[in-house]
Design a protein around this motif. Structure first.
Motif, PDB file in Angstrom:
ATOM      1  N   ASP A 115      88.056 -64.610  93.065  1.00 48.54           N
ATOM      2  CA  ASP A 115      87.138 -63.466  93.066  1.00 48.54           C
ATOM      3  C   ASP A 115      87.359 -62.531  91.886  1.00 48.54           C
ATOM      4  OD1 ASP A 115      85.990 -64.328  95.312  1.00 48.54           O
ATOM      5  OD2 ASP A 115      86.901 -62.854  96.660  1.00 48.54           O
ATOM      6  N   ALA A 116      88.567 -62.503  91.341  1.00 43.57           N
ATOM      7  CA  ALA A 116      88.908 -61.522  90.308  1.00 43.57           C
ATOM      8  C   ALA A 116      88.793 -62.074  88.885  1.00 43.57           C
ATOM      9  CB  ALA A 116      90.326 -61.003  90.562  1.00 43.57           C
ATOM     10  N   ILE A 117      88.520 -63.372  88.751  1.00 43.20           N
ATOM     11  CA  ILE A 117      88.551 -63.995  87.417  1.00 43.20           C
ATOM     12  C   ILE A 117      87.461 -63.431  86.496  1.00 43.20           C
ATOM     13  CG2 ILE A 117      88.240 -66.159  86.133  1.00 43.20           C
ATOM     14  CD1 ILE A 117      89.515 -67.614  88.536  1.00 43.20           C
ATOM     15  N   ALA A 118      86.217 -63.391  86.985  1.00 37.60           N
ATOM     16  CA  ALA A 118      85.097 -62.972  86.131  1.00 37.60           C
ATOM     17  C   ALA A 118      85.291 -61.530  85.653  1.00 37.60           C
ATOM     18  CB  ALA A 118      83.774 -63.104  86.894  1.00 37.60           C
ATOM     19  N   ASP A 119      85.733 -60.684  86.559  1.00 41.01           N
ATOM     20  CA  ASP A 119      85.958 -59.278  86.215  1.00 41.01           C
ATOM     21  C   ASP A 119      87.036 -59.128  85.142  1.00 41.01           C
ATOM     22  OD1 ASP A 119      85.940 -56.346  86.603  1.00 41.01           O
ATOM     23  OD2 ASP A 119      87.942 -56.731  87.436  1.00 41.01           O
ATOM     24  N   LEU A 120      88.136 -59.880  85.315  1.00 41.55           N
ATOM     25  CA  LEU A 120      89.223 -59.807  84.347  1.00 41.55           C
ATOM     26  C   LEU A 120      88.763 -60.354  82.986  1.00 41.55           C
ATOM     27  CD1 LEU A 120      92.135 -59.174  83.640  1.00 41.55           C
ATOM     28  CD2 LEU A 120      92.853 -61.250  84.836  1.00 41.55           C
ATOM     29  N   ALA A 121      87.995 -61.431  83.000  1.00 41.76           N
ATOM     30  CA  ALA A 121      87.470 -62.003  81.743  1.00 41.76           C
ATOM     31  C   ALA A 121      86.590 -60.979  81.024  1.00 41.76           C
ATOM     32  CB  ALA A 121      86.678 -63.277  82.029  1.00 41.76           C
ATOM     33  N   ALA A 122      85.779 -60.243  81.784  1.00 40.61           N
ATOM     34  CA  ALA A 122      84.874 -59.262  81.172  1.00 40.61           C
ATOM     35  C   ALA A 122      85.660 -58.143  80.478  1.00 40.61           C
ATOM     36  CB  ALA A 122      83.953 -58.681  82.241  1.00 40.61           C
ATOM     37  N   ARG A 123      86.867 -57.886  80.953  1.00 44.52           N
ATOM     38  CA  ARG A 123      87.682 -56.825  80.360  1.00 44.52           C
ATOM     39  C   ARG A 123      88.646 -57.361  79.292  1.00 44.52           C
ATOM     40  NH1 ARG A 123      91.161 -54.872  83.736  1.00 44.52           N
ATOM     41  NH2 ARG A 123      90.794 -56.274  85.468  1.00 44.52           N
ATOM     42  N   PRO A 145      83.927 -72.159  87.934  1.00 43.82           N
ATOM     43  CA  PRO A 145      83.488 -72.892  86.742  1.00 43.82           C
ATOM     44  C   PRO A 145      84.101 -72.276  85.485  1.00 43.82           C
ATOM     45  CG  PRO A 145      81.602 -72.310  88.139  1.00 43.82           C
ATOM     46  CD  PRO A 145      82.794 -71.572  88.673  1.00 43.82           C
ATOM     47  N   MET A 146      84.216 -73.100  84.428  1.00 44.90           N
ATOM     48  CA  MET A 146      84.800 -72.628  83.177  1.00 44.90           C
ATOM     49  C   MET A 146      83.982 -71.505  82.563  1.00 44.90           C
ATOM     50  SD  MET A 146      85.677 -74.813  79.728  1.00 44.90           S
ATOM     51  CE  MET A 146      83.978 -75.292  79.377  1.00 44.90           C
ATOM     52  N   ASP A 147      82.645 -71.560  82.698  1.00 44.54           N
ATOM     53  CA  ASP A 147      81.790 -70.681  81.891  1.00 44.54           C
ATOM     54  C   ASP A 147      81.837 -69.204  82.304  1.00 44.54           C
ATOM     55  OD1 ASP A 147      80.222 -70.758  84.149  1.00 44.54           O
ATOM     56  OD2 ASP A 147      78.722 -72.104  83.295  1.00 44.54           O
ATOM     57  N   VAL A 148      82.506 -68.882  83.409  1.00 46.08           N
ATOM     58  CA  VAL A 148      82.644 -67.447  83.730  1.00 46.08           C
ATOM     59  C   VAL A 148      83.547 -66.754  82.703  1.00 46.08           C
ATOM     60  CG1 VAL A 148      82.378 -67.858  86.228  1.00 46.08           C
ATOM     61  CG2 VAL A 148      84.669 -67.536  85.262  1.00 46.08           C
ATOM     62  N   LEU A 149      84.243 -67.554  81.875  1.00 44.29           N
ATOM     63  CA  LEU A 149      85.126 -66.955  80.865  1.00 44.29           C
ATOM     64  C   LEU A 149      84.401 -66.625  79.563  1.00 44.29           C
ATOM     65  CD1 LEU A 149      88.257 -69.264  81.348  1.00 44.29           C
ATOM     66  CD2 LEU A 149      87.852 -66.999  82.348  1.00 44.29           C
ATOM     67  N   GLN A 150      83.132 -67.025  79.460  1.00 43.52           N
ATOM     68  CA  GLN A 150      82.374 -66.825  78.211  1.00 43.52           C
ATOM     69  C   GLN A 150      82.335 -65.368  77.761  1.00 43.52           C
ATOM     70  OE1 GLN A 150      78.681 -68.772  79.138  1.00 43.52           O
ATOM     71  NE2 GLN A 150      79.050 -70.454  77.696  1.00 43.52           N
ATOM     72  N   THR A 151      82.211 -64.459  78.730  1.00 42.20           N
ATOM     73  CA  THR A 151      82.172 -63.039  78.359  1.00 42.20           C
ATOM     74  C   THR A 151      83.503 -62.573  77.770  1.00 42.20           C
ATOM     75  OG1 THR A 151      82.805 -62.461  80.604  1.00 42.20           O
ATOM     76  CG2 THR A 151      80.437 -62.375  80.088  1.00 42.20           C
ATOM     77  N   GLY A 152      84.571 -63.274  78.069  1.00 42.65           N
ATOM     78  CA  GLY A 152      85.894 -62.891  77.571  1.00 42.65           C
ATOM     79  C   GLY A 152      86.151 -63.372  76.154  1.00 42.65           C
ATOM     80  N   SER A 153      85.844 -64.652  75.915  1.00 47.94           N
ATOM     81  CA  SER A 153      86.089 -65.227  74.596  1.00 47.94           C
ATOM     82  C   SER A 153      85.214 -66.468  74.411  1.00 47.94           C
ATOM     83  CB  SER A 153      87.565 -65.632  74.456  1.00 47.94           C
ATOM     84  OG  SER A 153      87.749 -66.422  73.288  1.00 47.94           O
ATOM     85  N   ALA A 154      84.774 -66.673  73.188  1.00 50.21           N
ATOM     86  CA  ALA A 154      84.032 -67.904  72.870  1.00 50.21           C
ATOM     87  C   ALA A 154      84.938 -69.119  73.042  1.00 50.21           C
ATOM     88  CB  ALA A 154      83.502 -67.838  71.443  1.00 50.21           C
ATOM     89  N   HIS A 155      86.239 -68.920  72.896  1.00 47.37           N
ATOM     90  CA  HIS A 155      87.218 -70.000  73.046  1.00 47.37           C
ATOM     91  C   HIS A 155      87.818 -69.930  74.448  1.00 47.37           C
ATOM     92  CE1 HIS A 155      86.950 -70.807  68.784  1.00 47.37           C
ATOM     93  NE2 HIS A 155      87.018 -69.495  68.589  1.00 47.37           N
ATOM     94  N   HIS A 156      87.397 -70.849  75.303  1.00 48.33           N
ATOM     95  CA  HIS A 156      87.887 -70.747  76.681  1.00 48.33           C
ATOM     96  C   HIS A 156      88.077 -72.131  77.283  1.00 48.33           C
ATOM     97  CE1 HIS A 156      83.452 -70.334  76.627  1.00 48.33           C
ATOM     98  NE2 HIS A 156      83.517 -71.208  77.600  1.00 48.33           N
ATOM     99  N   ALA A 198      87.796 -77.584  78.284  1.00 49.36           N
ATOM    100  CA  ALA A 198      87.807 -76.616  77.181  1.00 49.36           C
ATOM    101  C   ALA A 198      86.442 -76.544  76.529  1.00 49.36           C
ATOM    102  CB  ALA A 198      88.867 -76.997  76.150  1.00 49.36           C
ATOM    103  N   SER A 199      86.196 -75.405  75.879  1.00 44.88           N
ATOM    104  CA  SER A 199      84.881 -75.160  75.264  1.00 44.88           C
ATOM    105  C   SER A 199      84.722 -75.903  73.942  1.00 44.88           C
ATOM    106  CB  SER A 199      84.690 -73.655  75.046  1.00 44.88           C
ATOM    107  OG  SER A 199      85.724 -73.146  74.210  1.00 44.88           O
TER     108      SER A 199
END
Lengths: 255, 255
Positions: free
Chosen positions: A69-77, A93-104, A130-131
């Motif tokens: 539940d906390a992954i997307a929020d942490l990635a956004a910050r 899914p991997m793509d919730v990390l996109q907002t954090g970094s292009a490299h995920h 990996a992306s």
């Protein structure tokens, strides 16, 4: 490699120990809770942070090990947009990390972690996504420092794998817990069952579980099934479990 | 001791081998099927019979190792009224043997037996019940030739123990089989899960299963539970299992 771990729970703790054992450097532990961050940082002998804007910028990989539940929020910050950012979840899914970094990517160790129960990482499969191929190769290099069992598995397969893992681990443990409860109600020691539990798992280490099935439902012995349901009459919840799982076995082997 | 085994299935086969390994003498194997009787007798290098009126009268103990449904009928046809007659069932009460002999008991090896999978009897608990202290001591002597784990357990406790064993063995194996099916549908190898399966059981060898529970239901992560149920939508039976068992875990740890 140089690593920062975001999250100081079971997974972060076990991964941190394994990274160091594998010759990597844990630069920093991040947790919103100062107490958790400090405790793990003390054990790993590294720095800690409680804010994402004070993350060490020198790491090669930033590893999110928090609840789904906390992954997307942490990635956004996450402020380091050019750094490799991965999570450790079987379900997200991997793509919730996109907002954090292009490299995920994803670094999913397929094991059950309990505090204070040491694990041997060399025997643990690590599932990677990996992306980009460059990022994948970095993750493979990190994973191989822990284990020889490194797999490339995409988000769809990883989610199915996680469901299967819930059956093979969490549900198995619950079956053991129900058995222990039934014995305890009768004043019998769980030691009586431990050789059976060991043998059941030992048999499927080399064989197909479906070929190893035994018991009253496998033999379609309705009298025993009815008798067992009757014995569980005072525990309607365990009775419901007994009936539902027995039906599933009957269906698999007798239709 | 001198033993006759009535029944030539999994349990009779494994017991026969164990009796001989423990220094006992298997005089004869009985089965209504000549083929089964001869096959086991050949392996154990003893005589065989297909009629109860040709049973060898020289044994100390006569051991019924047939399906639960057939025990009472076989006992009713047992002609040696002064001989010690026992069955090997977890579920059938001892007193169904009364029609066979005044001297009767239960010799219940608590283990899962599959053909062609060798077992180490020294690690198997044997649960005993007997119609008299003299008979009990004979059974204890026989059991101790196989294992150090010898328990006196009455019919009521043994039935509960058998229910618990179904959870700890048959249902656990079914969880593994479901996990293997899910992986197979996805084209993933079951090897991915084997370290997890091993670790799950290893943890409860020394700890309490209830203390070892992990997973989305234990963490009350409803989003993951919903996602997993959705992933199983095309397999309504496994979905029902997932939901029922998760509810039971939620109830145990969150009410």
């Amino acid at each position: 490699m140089k690593v920062v771990i975001l999250g100081a729970g079971n997974v972060g703790t076990h991964l941190g120990r394994a990274f160091i054992a594998g010759g990597n450097e844990v630069l920093q532990v991040y947790s919103r809770s100062m107490e958790s961050a400090r405790k793990l940082a003390d054990e790993l002998e590294c720095a800690f942070a409680t804010r994402t804007d004070s993350l060490d910028t020198a790491a090669d990989v930033y590893i999110i090990a928090v609840t789904d539940d906390a992954i997307a929020d942490l990635a956004a910050r996450f402020p380091l947009k050019e750094k490799l950012l991965v999570h450790t979840s079987g379900t997200t899914p991997m793509d919730v990390l996109q907002t954090g970094s292009a490299h995920h990517g994803v670094f999913y160790p397929l094991q059950t972690f309990s505090k204070e129960v040491p694990v041997d990482f060399r025997n643990i499969p690590v599932c990677l996504e990996a992306s980009s191929e460059t990022n994948m190769q970095m993750l493979e290099s990190l994973a191989r420092s822990l284990t020889d069992k490194v797999y490339r598995i995409d988000s769809t397969d990883r989610q199915k794998l996680h469901v299967a893992a819930v059956f093979a681990c969490n549900f198995v443990n619950h079956m053991y817990a129900v058995a222990a409860d039934i014995l305890e109600q009768q004043g019998l020691p769980i030691d009586l069952l431990r050789p059976l539990m060991e043998e059941t798992t030992r048999k499927v280490m080399t064989g197909e579980p479906g070929d190893m099935q035994t018991g009253p439902a496998r033999r379609k012995n309705q009298k025993v099934l009815d008798k067992h349901a009757e014995l569980l009459a005072k525990n309607p919840e365990y009775r419901a479990l007994y009936v539902t799982i027995s039906k599933s076995i009957l269906k698999k082997y007798h239709t």
